[in-house]
Design a protein around this motif. Structure first.
Motif, PDB file in Angstrom:
ATOM      1  N   ILE A  44       0.866  -1.177   0.000  1.00 47.64           N
ATOM      2  CA  ILE A  44       0.000   0.000   0.000  1.00 47.64           C
ATOM      3  C   ILE A  44       0.905   1.229   0.000  1.00 47.64           C
ATOM      4  O   ILE A  44       1.650   1.454   0.948  1.00 47.64           O
ATOM      5  N   PRO A  45       0.869   2.023  -1.054  1.00 48.65           N
ATOM      6  CA  PRO A  45       1.786   3.163  -1.157  1.00 48.65           C
ATOM      7  C   PRO A  45       1.542   4.237  -0.097  1.00 48.65           C
ATOM      8  O   PRO A  45       0.421   4.413   0.394  1.00 48.65           O
ATOM      9  N   TYR A  46       2.594   4.947   0.214  1.00 51.78           N
ATOM     10  CA  TYR A  46       2.555   6.115   1.094  1.00 51.78           C
ATOM     11  C   TYR A  46       1.430   7.036   0.610  1.00 51.78           C
ATOM     12  O   TYR A  46       1.310   7.317  -0.575  1.00 51.78           O
ATOM     13  N   GLY A  47       0.610   7.508   1.538  1.00 45.66           N
ATOM     14  CA  GLY A  47      -0.441   8.459   1.202  1.00 45.66           C
ATOM     15  C   GLY A  47      -1.694   7.840   0.610  1.00 45.66           C
ATOM     16  O   GLY A  47      -2.616   8.560   0.238  1.00 45.66           O
ATOM     17  N   GLU A  48      -1.751   6.523   0.521  1.00 48.80           N
ATOM     18  CA  GLU A  48      -2.950   5.848   0.019  1.00 48.80           C
ATOM     19  C   GLU A  48      -3.492   4.942   1.113  1.00 48.80           C
ATOM     20  O   GLU A  48      -2.777   4.555   2.033  1.00 48.80           O
ATOM     21  N   GLN A  49      -4.775   4.614   0.989  1.00 54.15           N
ATOM     22  CA  GLN A  49      -5.384   3.748   1.990  1.00 54.15           C
ATOM     23  C   GLN A  49      -6.317   2.745   1.326  1.00 54.15           C
ATOM     24  O   GLN A  49      -6.762   2.949   0.204  1.00 54.15           O
ATOM     25  N   VAL A  50      -6.550   1.672   2.033  1.00 50.00           N
ATOM     26  CA  VAL A  50      -7.478   0.634   1.592  1.00 50.00           C
ATOM     27  C   VAL A  50      -8.387   0.308   2.774  1.00 50.00           C
ATOM     28  O   VAL A  50      -8.147   0.771   3.887  1.00 50.00           O
ATOM     29  N   ASP A  51      -9.391  -0.507   2.511  1.00 58.45           N
ATOM     30  CA  ASP A  51     -10.205  -1.001   3.617  1.00 58.45           C
ATOM     31  C   ASP A  51      -9.851  -2.466   3.871  1.00 58.45           C
ATOM     32  O   ASP A  51      -9.077  -3.067   3.119  1.00 58.45           O
ATOM     33  N   VAL A  52     -10.401  -3.021   4.936  1.00 64.28           N
ATOM     34  CA  VAL A  52     -10.095  -4.406   5.324  1.00 64.28           C
ATOM     35  C   VAL A  52     -10.436  -5.365   4.194  1.00 64.28           C
ATOM     36  O   VAL A  52      -9.664  -6.265   3.872  1.00 64.28           O
ATOM     37  N   LYS A  53     -11.576  -5.167   3.573  1.00 62.62           N
ATOM     38  CA  LYS A  53     -12.012  -6.058   2.498  1.00 62.62           C
ATOM     39  C   LYS A  53     -11.025  -6.018   1.324  1.00 62.62           C
ATOM     40  O   LYS A  53     -10.673  -7.057   0.756  1.00 62.62           O
ATOM     41  N   SER A  54     -10.554  -4.838   0.963  1.00 61.18           N
ATOM     42  CA  SER A  54      -9.580  -4.715  -0.131  1.00 61.18           C
ATOM     43  C   SER A  54      -8.264  -5.386   0.231  1.00 61.18           C
ATOM     44  O   SER A  54      -7.646  -6.039  -0.611  1.00 61.18           O
ATOM     45  N   LEU A  55      -7.830  -5.212   1.483  1.00 64.69           N
ATOM     46  CA  LEU A  55      -6.588  -5.855   1.913  1.00 64.69           C
ATOM     47  C   LEU A  55      -6.733  -7.371   1.849  1.00 64.69           C
ATOM     48  O   LEU A  55      -5.807  -8.064   1.416  1.00 64.69           O
ATOM     49  N   ALA A  56      -7.881  -7.887   2.224  1.00 69.84           N
ATOM     50  CA  ALA A  56      -8.114  -9.332   2.111  1.00 69.84           C
ATOM     51  C   ALA A  56      -8.023  -9.757   0.654  1.00 69.84           C
ATOM     52  O   ALA A  56      -7.432 -10.796   0.333  1.00 69.84           O
ATOM     53  N   GLY A  57      -8.571  -8.956  -0.245  1.00 76.14           N
ATOM     54  CA  GLY A  57      -8.519  -9.274  -1.663  1.00 76.14           C
ATOM     55  C   GLY A  57      -7.117  -9.231  -2.232  1.00 76.14           C
ATOM     56  O   GLY A  57      -6.800  -9.960  -3.179  1.00 76.14           O
ATOM     57  N   LEU A  58      -6.262  -8.395  -1.661  1.00 69.99           N
ATOM     58  CA  LEU A  58      -4.867  -8.304  -2.108  1.00 69.99           C
ATOM     59  C   LEU A  58      -4.015  -9.454  -1.580  1.00 69.99           C
ATOM     60  O   LEU A  58      -2.954  -9.738  -2.126  1.00 69.99           O
ATOM     61  N   THR A  59      -4.469 -10.090  -0.514  1.00 71.31           N
ATOM     62  CA  THR A  59      -3.684 -11.122   0.153  1.00 71.31           C
ATOM     63  C   THR A  59      -3.946 -12.484  -0.484  1.00 71.31           C
ATOM     64  O   THR A  59      -5.097 -12.925  -0.545  1.00 71.31           O
ATOM     65  N   PRO A  60      -2.897 -13.146  -0.967  1.00 73.56           N
ATOM     66  CA  PRO A  60      -3.082 -14.459  -1.595  1.00 73.56           C
ATOM     67  C   PRO A  60      -3.835 -15.425  -0.673  1.00 73.56           C
ATOM     68  O   PRO A  60      -3.601 -15.461   0.531  1.00 73.56           O
TER      69      PRO A  60
END
Length: 156
Positions: A88-104
């Motif tokens: 997740i780049p500096y200055g950007e944010q995600v939500d829990v659901k998006s982080l789960a989607g990014l995680t293999p």
């Protein structure tokens, strides 16, 4: 970062955070980042990772920690979540659901996987280095006031 070789506990007071930043390191890796009101009595105040954290806290320029090795002694599924935080780049944010989607191997629509993500964020051993403050609706391992100040530095 090759100069994280000194084993020990290092702490320095941050006026911005109104508390100390404390780093535990061993074998060239950071074991833990904490924000105590009082540092460990044997803590030294000079360490390259502390220098970088304080550059970040100044907020004058974008500072990343991609090259700092963090020893993740957490369950494998939590490790995968924490490793994704670094994407997740500096200055950007995600939500829990998006982080789960990014995680293999995690399903963002599976409630158990969302609980796993929240647990990994809550038990993050190295906030700032593993930027859980960039997950807008998840817990942070940093105290709430520290999390808010980290988010403020990045304009989140």
């Amino acid at each position: 970062m090759d100069d994280v070789t000194d084993a020990g506990i290092y702490a320095r007071e941050s006026a911005y955070l109104d508390r100390y930043v404390q780093v535990g390191a061993a074998s060239g890796r950071v074991l833990r980042v904490a924000f105590p009101e009082t540092p460990e009595p044997n803590a030294e105040d000079e360490h390259p990772v502390l220098d970088r954290i304080f550059e970040y806290l100044e907020g004058l320029e974008e500072v990343t920690f991609d090259d700092v090795q963090v020893a993740l002694t957490v369950p494998t599924d939590q490790r995968a979540v924490l490793e994704q935080l670094r994407t997740i780049p500096y200055g950007e944010q995600v939500d829990v659901k998006s982080l789960a989607g990014l995680t293999p191997e995690l399903d963002p629509d599976d409630q158990d996987d969302l609980v796993l993500v929240r647990t990994a964020l809550d038990e993050n051993p190295a906030p700032i280095l593993l930027p859980d403050h960039r997950v807008r609706d998840g817990p942070s391992a940093a105290p709430p006031a520290v999390e808010q100040k980290l988010r403020s530095i990045e304009g989140l």
